[in-house]
Design a protein around this motif. Structure first.
Motif, PDB file in Angstrom:
ATOM      1  N   ASP A  90     -26.263  59.515   8.277  1.00 41.43           N
ATOM      2  CA  ASP A  90     -25.940  60.497   9.302  1.00 41.43           C
ATOM      3  C   ASP A  90     -27.358  60.968   9.754  1.00 41.43           C
ATOM      4  N   THR A  91     -28.455  60.720   8.233  1.00 43.95           N
ATOM      5  CA  THR A  91     -29.729  61.807   8.241  1.00 43.95           C
ATOM      6  C   THR A  91     -30.235  61.200   8.709  1.00 43.95           C
ATOM      7  N   ALA A  92     -30.784  61.995   9.773  1.00 43.58           N
ATOM      8  CA  ALA A  92     -32.063  61.778  10.655  1.00 43.58           C
ATOM      9  C   ALA A  92     -32.757  62.790  11.098  1.00 43.58           C
ATOM     10  N   VAL A  93     -33.551  62.581  12.179  1.00 39.79           N
ATOM     11  CA  VAL A  93     -34.213  63.537  12.821  1.00 39.79           C
ATOM     12  C   VAL A  93     -33.143  63.998  14.629  1.00 39.79           C
ATOM     13  N   TYR A  94     -32.428  64.417  14.887  1.00 36.88           N
ATOM     14  CA  TYR A  94     -31.891  64.496  16.099  1.00 36.88           C
ATOM     15  C   TYR A  94     -32.113  65.385  17.257  1.00 36.88           C
ATOM     16  N   LEU A  95     -32.571  64.436  18.308  1.00 38.29           N
ATOM     17  CA  LEU A  95     -33.050  64.889  19.114  1.00 38.29           C
ATOM     18  C   LEU A  95     -32.167  64.703  20.919  1.00 38.29           C
ATOM     19  N   CYS A  96     -32.034  65.769  21.680  1.00 39.78           N
ATOM     20  CA  CYS A  96     -31.140  66.091  22.795  1.00 39.78           C
ATOM     21  C   CYS A  96     -31.978  65.412  23.838  1.00 39.78           C
ATOM     22  N   ASP A 107     -33.992  55.059  27.656  1.00 39.46           N
ATOM     23  CA  ASP A 107     -35.360  55.114  29.086  1.00 39.46           C
ATOM     24  C   ASP A 107     -34.138  55.801  29.993  1.00 39.46           C
ATOM     25  N   GLY A 108     -33.040  56.282  29.503  1.00 39.71           N
ATOM     26  CA  GLY A 108     -32.454  56.525  30.879  1.00 39.71           C
ATOM     27  C   GLY A 108     -33.068  58.449  31.263  1.00 39.71           C
ATOM     28  N   TYR A 109     -34.097  58.709  29.909  1.00 47.01           N
ATOM     29  CA  TYR A 109     -33.650  60.075  29.556  1.00 47.01           C
ATOM     30  C   TYR A 109     -34.864  60.791  30.547  1.00 47.01           C
ATOM     31  N   ASP A 110     -35.101  61.726  31.071  1.00 50.16           N
ATOM     32  CA  ASP A 110     -36.597  62.394  31.451  1.00 50.16           C
ATOM     33  C   ASP A 110     -37.174  62.958  30.544  1.00 50.16           C
ATOM     34  N   TYR A 111     -36.489  63.941  30.209  1.00 51.27           N
ATOM     35  CA  TYR A 111     -36.794  65.342  29.515  1.00 51.27           C
ATOM     36  C   TYR A 111     -36.388  64.692  27.665  1.00 51.27           C
ATOM     37  N   TRP A 112     -36.754  65.669  26.834  1.00 55.68           N
ATOM     38  CA  TRP A 112     -36.377  65.583  25.956  1.00 55.68           C
ATOM     39  C   TRP A 112     -37.392  66.510  24.517  1.00 55.68           C
ATOM     40  N   GLY A 113     -36.316  66.681  23.656  1.00 56.31           N
ATOM     41  CA  GLY A 113     -36.658  68.103  22.764  1.00 56.31           C
ATOM     42  C   GLY A 113     -37.286  67.194  21.858  1.00 56.31           C
ATOM     43  N   GLN A 114     -37.935  68.329  20.435  1.00 57.18           N
ATOM     44  CA  GLN A 114     -38.916  67.650  19.578  1.00 57.18           C
ATOM     45  C   GLN A 114     -37.424  67.695  18.725  1.00 57.18           C
ATOM     46  N   GLY A 115     -36.701  68.151  18.307  1.00 58.70           N
ATOM     47  CA  GLY A 115     -35.454  67.212  17.158  1.00 58.70           C
ATOM     48  C   GLY A 115     -35.318  68.175  16.605  1.00 58.70           C
ATOM     49  N   THR A 116     -34.824  68.293  15.542  1.00 64.05           N
ATOM     50  CA  THR A 116     -33.635  68.546  14.482  1.00 64.05           C
ATOM     51  C   THR A 116     -33.298  67.876  13.583  1.00 64.05           C
ATOM     52  N   GLN A 117     -34.181  68.843  11.731  1.00 61.24           N
ATOM     53  CA  GLN A 117     -33.770  67.421  10.629  1.00 61.24           C
ATOM     54  C   GLN A 117     -32.834  67.718  10.459  1.00 61.24           C
ATOM     55  N   VAL A 118     -31.240  66.970  10.529  1.00 61.64           N
ATOM     56  CA  VAL A 118     -30.409  66.901   9.790  1.00 61.64           C
ATOM     57  C   VAL A 118     -30.621  66.221   8.217  1.00 61.64           C
ATOM     58  N   THR A 119     -30.037  66.333   7.202  1.00 69.25           N
ATOM     59  CA  THR A 119     -30.145  65.605   6.168  1.00 69.25           C
ATOM     60  C   THR A 119     -28.809  66.126   5.149  1.00 69.25           C
ATOM     61  N   VAL A 120     -27.958  64.672   4.810  1.00 72.17           N
ATOM     62  CA  VAL A 120     -26.991  64.752   4.414  1.00 72.17           C
ATOM     63  C   VAL A 120     -27.504  63.785   2.622  1.00 72.17           C
ATOM     64  N   SER A 121     -26.587  65.239   1.982  1.00 80.31           N
ATOM     65  CA  SER A 121     -26.856  64.663   0.791  1.00 80.31           C
ATOM     66  C   SER A 121     -26.406  65.999  -0.519  1.00 80.31           C
ATOM     67  N   SER A 122     -26.066  64.881  -1.321  1.00 87.16           N
ATOM     68  CA  SER A 122     -25.499  65.734  -2.704  1.00 87.16           C
ATOM     69  C   SER A 122     -26.282  66.278  -3.373  1.00 87.16           C
TER      70      SER A 122
END
Length: 122
Positions: A90-96, A107-122
């Motif tokens: 699930d580790t990735a940059v998540y964007l709304c 392609d169906g979305y007109d506006y995007w955020g900059q994203g937030t990093q999610v890192t899943v690690s032990s």
């Protein structure tokens, strides 16, 4: 113009949880379907979840179904992504994103955020 700002990302251990938020300003929030996408290094952006304008119907990628929950609060102009049972993959940059319909194609979305990093690690 519509502005989207994500928050809530961070480092979490496998099996843990995070709640992402996306605050929207600039236009009437309830006029837009909202989606969450993610992009891992070296990979294409992929659909995670989407919610219709009213919040009554949601859609998920198979990879997150049963673990993630998308919701929205139209009074607060905010969409959320509750992520449980997180896995290293699930580790990735998540964007709304905001658009006319809750589709699973970026392609169906007109506006995007900059994203937030999610890192899943032990």
């Amino acid at each position: 113009q519509v502005q989207l700002v994500e928050s809530g990302g961070g480092l979490v251990q496998p099996g843990g949880s995070l709640r992402l938020s996306c605050a929207v300003s600039g236009r009437t929030f309830r006029n837009y379907a909202m989606g969450w996408f993610r992009q891992a290094p070296g990979k294409e952006r992929e659909f995670v979840a989407a919610v219709v304008r009213s919040g009554s119907t949601t859609y998920y990628a198979d990879s997150v179904k049963g673990r993630f929950t998308i919701s929205r609060d139209n009074a607060k102009n905010t969409v959320y992504l509750q992520m449980n049972s997180l896995k290293p993959e699930d580790t990735a940059v998540y964007l709304c994103a905001a658009g006319a319909l809750p589709v699973n194609n970026e392609d169906g979305y007109d506006y995007w955020g900059q994203g937030t990093q999610v890192t899943v690690s032990s």
